[in-house]
Design a protein around this motif. Structure first.
Motif, PDB file in Angstrom:
ATOM      1  N   HIS A   1       0.834  -1.210   0.000  1.00  0.00           N
ATOM      2  CA  HIS A   1       0.000   0.000   0.000  1.00  0.00           C
ATOM      3  C   HIS A   1       0.868   1.259   0.000  1.00  0.00           C
ATOM      4  O   HIS A   1       0.584   2.228  -0.696  1.00  0.00           O
ATOM      5  N   ARG A   2       1.924   1.213   0.783  1.00  0.00           N
ATOM      6  CA  ARG A   2       2.834   2.361   0.837  1.00  0.00           C
ATOM      7  C   ARG A   2       3.453   2.606  -0.550  1.00  0.00           C
ATOM      8  O   ARG A   2       3.548   3.735  -1.017  1.00  0.00           O
ATOM      9  N   PHE A   3       3.845   1.525  -1.195  1.00  0.00           N
ATOM     10  CA  PHE A   3       4.465   1.615  -2.525  1.00  0.00           C
ATOM     11  C   PHE A   3       3.487   2.217  -3.549  1.00  0.00           C
ATOM     12  O   PHE A   3       3.852   3.110  -4.320  1.00  0.00           O
ATOM     13  N   VAL A   4       2.255   1.723  -3.539  1.00  0.00           N
ATOM     14  CA  VAL A   4       1.253   2.232  -4.486  1.00  0.00           C
ATOM     15  C   VAL A   4       1.077   3.746  -4.300  1.00  0.00           C
ATOM     16  O   VAL A   4       0.991   4.503  -5.274  1.00  0.00           O
ATOM     17  N   GLY A   5       1.080   4.190  -3.062  1.00  0.00           N
ATOM     18  CA  GLY A   5       0.936   5.614  -2.776  1.00  0.00           C
ATOM     19  C   GLY A   5       2.072   6.430  -3.375  1.00  0.00           C
ATOM     20  O   GLY A   5       1.847   7.490  -3.981  1.00  0.00           O
ATOM     21  N   MET A   6       3.292   5.923  -3.235  1.00  0.00           N
ATOM     22  CA  MET A   6       4.450   6.632  -3.801  1.00  0.00           C
ATOM     23  C   MET A   6       4.345   6.709  -5.326  1.00  0.00           C
ATOM     24  O   MET A   6       4.577   7.748  -5.941  1.00  0.00           O
ATOM     25  N   MET A   7       3.992   5.569  -5.927  1.00  0.00           N
ATOM     26  CA  MET A   7       3.931   5.506  -7.392  1.00  0.00           C
ATOM     27  C   MET A   7       2.804   6.381  -7.941  1.00  0.00           C
ATOM     28  O   MET A   7       2.942   6.999  -8.983  1.00  0.00           O
ATOM     29  N   ALA A   8       1.680   6.430  -7.202  1.00  0.00           N
ATOM     30  CA  ALA A   8       0.531   7.208  -7.653  1.00  0.00           C
ATOM     31  C   ALA A   8       0.899   8.694  -7.771  1.00  0.00           C
ATOM     32  O   ALA A   8       0.393   9.402  -8.650  1.00  0.00           O
ATOM     33  N   GLU A   9       1.781   9.162  -6.890  1.00  0.00           N
ATOM     34  CA  GLU A   9       2.213  10.563  -6.958  1.00  0.00           C
ATOM     35  C   GLU A   9       3.253  10.755  -8.056  1.00  0.00           C
ATOM     36  O   GLU A   9       3.189  11.702  -8.830  1.00  0.00           O
ATOM     37  N   GLN A  10       4.222   9.829  -8.106  1.00  0.00           N
ATOM     38  CA  GLN A  10       5.328  10.009  -9.059  1.00  0.00           C
ATOM     39  C   GLN A  10       4.858   9.890 -10.518  1.00  0.00           C
ATOM     40  O   GLN A  10       5.414  10.531 -11.408  1.00  0.00           O
ATOM     41  N   VAL A  11       3.831   9.056 -10.749  1.00  0.00           N
ATOM     42  CA  VAL A  11       3.390   8.842 -12.129  1.00  0.00           C
ATOM     43  C   VAL A  11       2.823  10.144 -12.735  1.00  0.00           C
ATOM     44  O   VAL A  11       2.876  10.355 -13.940  1.00  0.00           O
ATOM     45  N   LYS A  12       2.331  11.021 -11.855  1.00  0.00           N
ATOM     46  CA  LYS A  12       1.795  12.304 -12.338  1.00  0.00           C
ATOM     47  C   LYS A  12       2.929  13.147 -12.925  1.00  0.00           C
ATOM     48  O   LYS A  12       2.752  13.833 -13.921  1.00  0.00           O
ATOM     49  N   VAL A  13       4.085  13.117 -12.266  1.00  0.00           N
ATOM     50  CA  VAL A  13       5.236  13.890 -12.763  1.00  0.00           C
ATOM     51  C   VAL A  13       5.672  13.349 -14.128  1.00  0.00           C
ATOM     52  O   VAL A  13       6.088  14.103 -15.008  1.00  0.00           O
ATOM     53  N   LEU A  14       5.549  12.037 -14.294  1.00  0.00           N
ATOM     54  CA  LEU A  14       5.925  11.433 -15.573  1.00  0.00           C
ATOM     55  C   LEU A  14       4.925  11.778 -16.676  1.00  0.00           C
ATOM     56  O   LEU A  14       5.243  11.658 -17.856  1.00  0.00           O
TER      57      LEU A  14
END
Ligand SMILES: [Fe+2]
Ligand SMILES: [Fe+2]
Length: 341
Positions: A248-261
């Motif tokens: 769950h922690r990982f998904v949260g990090m990726m959900a934010e970073q994918v926006k920058v991409l």
């Protein structure tokens, strides 16, 4: 002493010796319990329960195998990297993974298993490694997705392991994690460049993210209610968080970073639950996970065959190193004899 001989040996002990051995075990257990309760560290020469040793040996050797098998999907792309800069970066990354394998094999050896035995088990197909490395890397964008998602998941999993109760494992993890951060950044940067390139390049980046997202989430292992060993590992301070908590922690990090991409995650159920204060994701195909772990993933046979080949190709190096060590030892004993004369 091999464990299977223990019974025959204890059968030969006198009652007094048996009593002394039982006392040593009781003292050892009490000390072990104290160290764990204090959140301190167990070192190789300390007494430890047989199950703790076995669990660690399995986990650390599997981790070491994952590092060196994990070199393969990316090594395939070194010769096809799009520029000299990318080639140099990818080569450094793949070399780092070899180094991670070496730190971890060394840590596992302190538990009483030889590296040769661990390697034999791997190439005989008896040992496990992370399921993620049985997926193919189809395009250059996969180098980005692997770095961003796979190394990203590895960081999430491994940062808490820096505090693992077994000293050699925790210390190896500190160094590994520093290098993993570089791996994730290089992956992110590959994706960022592609995402800002031509529409075809952006699509290639999105396809790679789509392919690696679910396997990366499954790297944390089965859901908590299907992970029988997790509770004991947490009680021993090896694991600090459950598989689902880390996922769950990982998904949260990726959900934010994918926006920058400027890309998207292939999961429309990713959201932050305000009530539970946890990130959530859509269902994962755990049958696929089990199939891959059972050796029936897209690249299992190919990965093991390549590892076997590399092992055979390296035979002359091992022989040369052994011959050199024997020579040095002979020289040493000669000098010692001369000194004594
Ligand atoms: Fe690594
Ligand atoms: Fe890595």
């Amino acid at each position: 002493m091999a464990v299977q001989n223990l019974q025959s040996v204890t059968a030969e002990l006198s009652p007094e010796e048996l009593e002394a051995a039982a006392r040593r075990d009781a003292e050892g257990q009490a000390n072990f319990d104290r160290v764990i309760a204090d959140d301190s560290r167990i070192e190789p020469k300390d007494w430890m329960p047989a199950a703790y040793r076995k669990t660690l040996l399995r986990q650390i050797s599997q981790h070491a195998h994952s590092e060196i098998i994990g070199m393969q999907p990316e090594a395939n792309w070194i010769s096809r990297a799009p520029s000299l800069k990318r080639k140099a970066i990818l080569m450094a990354k793949v070399q780092d993974e070899a180094g991670h394998g070496l730190y971890l094999y060394s840590a596992a050896e302190t538990l009483g298993q030889s590296r040769d035995k661990m390697m034999d088990d791997l190439i005989a197909g008896k040992a496990r490694y992370s399921s993620i490395f049985n997926y193919p890397a189809r395009t250059w964008a996969d180098m980005g997705a692997i770095g961003w998602l796979v190394d990203g998941a590895a960081i999430c999993n491994q940062v808490p392991l820096c505090r693992a109760s077994y000293g050699p494992y925790g210390r190896a993890m500190v160094r590994v994690c520093k290098e993993e951060s570089f791996h994730q950044r290089q992956g992110f940067e590959i994706l960022l460049e592609l995402a800002n390139g031509t529409p075809e390049q952006k699509q290639m980046a999105q396809d790679a993210v789509d392919r690696w997202y679910a396997p990366a989430l499954m790297m944390f292992g089965p859901p908590d209610d299907d992970s029988p060993n997790s509770r004991q590992s947490m009680a021993w301070n090896i694991k600090r968080f459950s598989n689902d908590e880390l996922r769950h922690r990982f998904v949260g990090m990726m959900a934010e970073q994918v926006k920058v991409l400027g890309l998207t995650l292939p999961d429309d159920q990713v959201r932050f639950n305000e009530e539970t204060k946890k990130w959530e994701h859509g269902p994962l195909d755990w049958n696929e996970f089990k199939e891959v772990l059972a050796g029936r993933g897209p690249c299992n046979a190919q990965r093991l065959e390549r590892r076997r080949q590399a092992h055979d190709d390296g035979a002359w190096v091992r022989e040369a190193a052994a011959a050199y060590a024997a020579k040095q030892q002979a020289k040493q004993s000669m000098t010692t004899k001369e000194d004594a004369a």
